[in-house]
Design an enzyme around this catalytic site. Sequence first.
Site, PDB file in Angstrom:
ATOM      1  N   ASN A  42      -3.810  -2.788 -11.361  1.00  0.00           N
ATOM      2  CA  ASN A  42      -4.151  -2.275 -10.055  1.00  0.00           C
ATOM      3  C   ASN A  42      -5.456  -1.371 -10.567  1.00  0.00           C
ATOM      4  O   ASN A  42      -5.425  -1.016 -11.654  1.00  0.00           O
ATOM      5  CB  ASN A  42      -3.277  -1.738  -9.293  1.00  0.00           C
ATOM      6  CG  ASN A  42      -2.429  -0.929 -10.196  1.00  0.00           C
ATOM      7  OD1 ASN A  42      -2.561  -0.777 -11.113  1.00  0.00           O
ATOM      8  ND2 ASN A  42      -1.510  -0.315  -9.391  1.00  0.00           N
ATOM      9  N   GLU A  44      -7.541   2.554  -9.352  1.00  0.00           N
ATOM     10  CA  GLU A  44      -7.343   3.538  -7.343  1.00  0.00           C
ATOM     11  C   GLU A  44      -8.712   3.605  -7.820  1.00  0.00           C
ATOM     12  O   GLU A  44      -9.807   3.900  -8.425  1.00  0.00           O
ATOM     13  CB  GLU A  44      -6.265   4.089  -8.201  1.00  0.00           C
ATOM     14  CG  GLU A  44      -4.488   3.135  -8.157  1.00  0.00           C
ATOM     15  CD  GLU A  44      -3.688   4.378  -7.767  1.00  0.00           C
ATOM     16  OE1 GLU A  44      -4.316   5.638  -8.742  1.00  0.00           O
ATOM     17  OE2 GLU A  44      -2.834   3.645  -7.699  1.00  0.00           O
ATOM     18  N   CYS A  53      -4.789  -3.506  -5.791  1.00  0.00           N
ATOM     19  CA  CYS A  53      -3.467  -4.003  -6.313  1.00  0.00           C
ATOM     20  C   CYS A  53      -4.875  -5.502  -7.299  1.00  0.00           C
ATOM     21  O   CYS A  53      -5.278  -6.007  -7.115  1.00  0.00           O
ATOM     22  CB  CYS A  53      -3.067  -4.877  -5.074  1.00  0.00           C
ATOM     23  SG  CYS A  53      -2.388  -3.912  -3.879  1.00  0.00           S
ATOM     24  N   GLU A  55      -2.431  -8.098  -7.648  1.00  0.00           N
ATOM     25  CA  GLU A  55      -2.481  -9.492  -7.339  1.00  0.00           C
ATOM     26  C   GLU A  55      -4.067  -9.722  -7.016  1.00  0.00           C
ATOM     27  O   GLU A  55      -4.571 -11.048  -7.465  1.00  0.00           O
ATOM     28  CB  GLU A  55      -1.307  -9.467  -6.149  1.00  0.00           C
ATOM     29  CG  GLU A  55      -0.253  -9.407  -6.149  1.00  0.00           C
ATOM     30  CD  GLU A  55       0.652  -7.712  -6.488  1.00  0.00           C
ATOM     31  OE1 GLU A  55      -0.452  -6.289  -6.276  1.00  0.00           O
ATOM     32  OE2 GLU A  55       1.554  -7.829  -5.940  1.00  0.00           O
ATOM     33  N   CYS A  86       2.974  -6.463  -2.069  1.00  0.00           N
ATOM     34  CA  CYS A  86       2.535  -5.457  -0.915  1.00  0.00           C
ATOM     35  C   CYS A  86       2.249  -6.898   0.140  1.00  0.00           C
ATOM     36  O   CYS A  86       1.752  -8.344   0.002  1.00  0.00           O
ATOM     37  CB  CYS A  86       1.181  -4.493  -1.155  1.00  0.00           C
ATOM     38  SG  CYS A  86      -0.177  -4.434  -0.925  1.00  0.00           S
ATOM     39  N   CYS A  89      -1.073  -8.241  -0.189  1.00  0.00           N
ATOM     40  CA  CYS A  89      -1.360  -9.451  -0.754  1.00  0.00           C
ATOM     41  C   CYS A  89      -1.020 -10.449  -0.892  1.00  0.00           C
ATOM     42  O   CYS A  89      -1.488 -12.032  -1.219  1.00  0.00           O
ATOM     43  CB  CYS A  89      -0.698  -8.475  -2.142  1.00  0.00           C
ATOM     44  SG  CYS A  89      -2.015  -7.670  -3.346  1.00  0.00           S
TER      45      CYS A  89
HETATM   46  N1  THU Z   1       0.185  -2.107  -6.110  1.00  0.00           N
HETATM   47  C1  THU Z   1      -0.070  -3.301  -6.416  1.00  0.00           C
HETATM   48  O1  THU Z   1      -1.063  -3.076  -7.573  1.00  0.00           O
HETATM   49  N2  THU Z   1       0.225  -4.030  -5.696  1.00  0.00           N
HETATM   50  C2  THU Z   1       1.497  -4.280  -4.943  1.00  0.00           C
HETATM   51  O2  THU Z   1       1.914  -4.888  -4.727  1.00  0.00           O
HETATM   52  C3  THU Z   1       1.937  -3.106  -4.656  1.00  0.00           C
HETATM   53  C4  THU Z   1       0.620  -1.730  -4.813  1.00  0.00           C
HETATM   54  C5  THU Z   1      -0.233  -0.697  -6.690  1.00  0.00           C
HETATM   55  C6  THU Z   1      -1.400  -0.393  -5.726  1.00  0.00           C
HETATM   56  C7  THU Z   1      -1.378   1.427  -6.065  1.00  0.00           C
HETATM   57  O3  THU Z   1      -2.063   1.685  -7.382  1.00  0.00           O
HETATM   58  C8  THU Z   1       0.164   1.711  -6.690  1.00  0.00           C
HETATM   59  O4  THU Z   1       0.837   0.412  -6.719  1.00  0.00           O
HETATM   60  C9  THU Z   1       0.731   1.970  -6.065  1.00  0.00           C
HETATM   61  O5  THU Z   1       0.720   1.918  -4.014  1.00  0.00           O
END
Ligand code: THU
Length: 127
Positions: A42, A44, A53, A55, A86, A89
């Site tokens: 991930n 940000e 994310c 994935e 999530c 994804c």
């Molecule tokens: N996140 C992911 O990378 N994948 C997921 O399936 C759940 C959430 C990340 C997004 C964000 O950077 C952090 O987790 C918190 O939400």
Amino acid sequence: MDYNVLMEKAIEASKNSYSPYSKFPVGACVLTTNDKIYTGCNFENSSFGLTICAERNAIGSAIADGERKIKAIAIYSPNTDNCYPCGACRQVLYEFKSENGIDIILKQGDGLTYYKIDELLPGGFDL
Ligand code: THU
């Protein structure tokens, strides 16, 4: 392909996570029907909604390399057991599922847990 290997690669990818805001690192490793492997983490942004994310990062690398069918994905966060994908994804995975669906591999303690995409996203949207 040994799913433990996919999980190890997801764990390695999580170490490259750029997650200064949530402090929630995630790594993912995709296996395609051509037995190719792609990882993602991930990343940000100070404009929070632009976060990508792990994935979708891994899936994007597979797509950019010409792959179209995914048969498995391992997902890992050091912050939690069973780091479920999530909703966004799940829908993106659904788009690229193989004829046998997608095995979703999560880490629970020292072991792995498994789900199918159709189980985590029943009635996924398709045109
Ligand atoms: N996140 C992911 O990378 N994948 C997921 O399936 C759940 C959430 C990340 C997004 C964000 O950077 C952090 O987790 C918190 O939400």
